[in-house]
Write an enzyme that holds these catalytic residues in place. Sequence first.
Site, PDB file in Angstrom:
ATOM      1  N   ARG A  68       0.824  -1.214   0.000  1.00  0.00           N
ATOM      2  CA  ARG A  68       0.000   0.000   0.000  1.00  0.00           C
ATOM      3  C   ARG A  68       0.857   1.262   0.000  1.00  0.00           C
ATOM      4  O   ARG A  68       0.416   2.312  -0.486  1.00  0.00           O
ATOM      5  CB  ARG A  68      -0.997  -0.043   1.155  1.00  0.00           C
ATOM      6  CG  ARG A  68      -2.061  -1.121   0.958  1.00  0.00           C
ATOM      7  CD  ARG A  68      -2.979  -1.253   2.151  1.00  0.00           C
ATOM      8  NE  ARG A  68      -2.309  -1.673   3.353  1.00  0.00           N
ATOM      9  CZ  ARG A  68      -2.032  -2.943   3.683  1.00  0.00           C
ATOM     10  NH1 ARG A  68      -2.388  -3.918   2.861  1.00  0.00           N
ATOM     11  NH2 ARG A  68      -1.419  -3.237   4.801  1.00  0.00           N
ATOM     12  N   GLU A 105       3.221  -6.753  13.595  1.00  0.00           N
ATOM     13  CA  GLU A 105       2.128  -6.901  14.566  1.00  0.00           C
ATOM     14  C   GLU A 105       1.523  -8.293  14.402  1.00  0.00           C
ATOM     15  O   GLU A 105       1.070  -8.899  15.349  1.00  0.00           O
ATOM     16  CB  GLU A 105       1.082  -5.811  14.283  1.00  0.00           C
ATOM     17  CG  GLU A 105      -0.025  -5.727  15.303  1.00  0.00           C
ATOM     18  CD  GLU A 105      -1.122  -4.747  14.878  1.00  0.00           C
ATOM     19  OE1 GLU A 105      -1.044  -4.184  13.771  1.00  0.00           O
ATOM     20  OE2 GLU A 105      -2.058  -4.576  15.667  1.00  0.00           O
TER      21      GLU A 105
HETATM   22  P1  AMP Z   1       4.456  -2.640  11.758  1.00  0.00           P
HETATM   23  O1  AMP Z   1       5.725  -3.208  11.197  1.00  0.00           O
HETATM   24  O2  AMP Z   1       3.948  -3.428  12.935  1.00  0.00           O
HETATM   25  O3  AMP Z   1       4.579  -1.163  12.060  1.00  0.00           O
HETATM   26  O4  AMP Z   1       3.332  -2.817  10.661  1.00  0.00           O
HETATM   27  C1  AMP Z   1       3.212  -1.884   9.636  1.00  0.00           C
HETATM   28  C2  AMP Z   1       3.003  -2.549   8.311  1.00  0.00           C
HETATM   29  O5  AMP Z   1       2.038  -3.579   8.386  1.00  0.00           O
HETATM   30  C3  AMP Z   1       2.482  -1.549   7.321  1.00  0.00           C
HETATM   31  O6  AMP Z   1       3.056  -1.850   6.050  1.00  0.00           O
HETATM   32  C4  AMP Z   1       0.974  -1.759   7.328  1.00  0.00           C
HETATM   33  O7  AMP Z   1       0.467  -1.712   6.027  1.00  0.00           O
HETATM   34  C5  AMP Z   1       0.785  -3.128   7.933  1.00  0.00           C
HETATM   35  N1  AMP Z   1      -0.094  -3.140   9.110  1.00  0.00           N
HETATM   36  C6  AMP Z   1       0.250  -3.522  10.357  1.00  0.00           C
HETATM   37  N2  AMP Z   1      -0.781  -3.484  11.195  1.00  0.00           N
HETATM   38  C7  AMP Z   1      -1.824  -3.038  10.466  1.00  0.00           C
HETATM   39  C8  AMP Z   1      -3.197  -2.754  10.765  1.00  0.00           C
HETATM   40  N3  AMP Z   1      -3.689  -2.934  11.980  1.00  0.00           N
HETATM   41  N4  AMP Z   1      -3.964  -2.303   9.766  1.00  0.00           N
HETATM   42  C9  AMP Z   1      -3.466  -2.118   8.517  1.00  0.00           C
HETATM   43  N5  AMP Z   1      -2.201  -2.367   8.177  1.00  0.00           N
HETATM   44  C10 AMP Z   1      -1.384  -2.819   9.131  1.00  0.00           C
END
Ligand code: AMP
Length: 180
Positions: A68, A105
Amino acid sequence: MTETQNARASELVASRVLDVPDFPKPGIVFKDLMPLFADGPVFRQVIDEIVAYHGPESFDVVAGVEARGFVVAAAIAYATGKGVVPVRKAGKLPRKTHSASYELEYGEATLEVHEDAFVAGQRVLVVDDVLATGGTAGAALELVERAGGTIAGFTVLMELGFLDGRQRLAPRTVHALLTV
Ligand code: AMP
């Protein structure tokens, strides 16, 4: 950016995000920004707000995180006449890459960037849709620097503040249009 512009940007994002409970795993509330991407006038305003915040002269190229982040990066790049560099998931780039692994996550992942993606010292604006734990952003920022770029800024449309991604990325700064 003024307070009014800030408030407008937050409202725009908040008005075009859908919460999807238990996707892709139970317990995760997925922030679906497809309605924002699909709304031409809102998408354009959001991109314009990001460009206004950083200033078009503050970066030379835009890096977007798969997938995205590509949508946001390409729009900013086009709006400012800059190039776009994809930071991709493992195994997608055809030539020699730098790679970095991190925890999500919801799971684990590896990101890659072409070794020759940047001219040394090129100022890179890094963008993604959502900042959650900060693992993805940390890996993307590290890769940009390993490939010779200088971080000009990091922007997300939405930040999940309760996951402390911003703290994890410190002392780097995060620009989020909306923090929830
Ligand atoms: P993080 O590495 O945990 O900061 O996760 C960020 C990445 O995972 C980004 O590329 C987001 O597109 C995706 N992402 C993680 N959690 C979510 C969420 N709750 N909703 C949408 N996208 C998420």
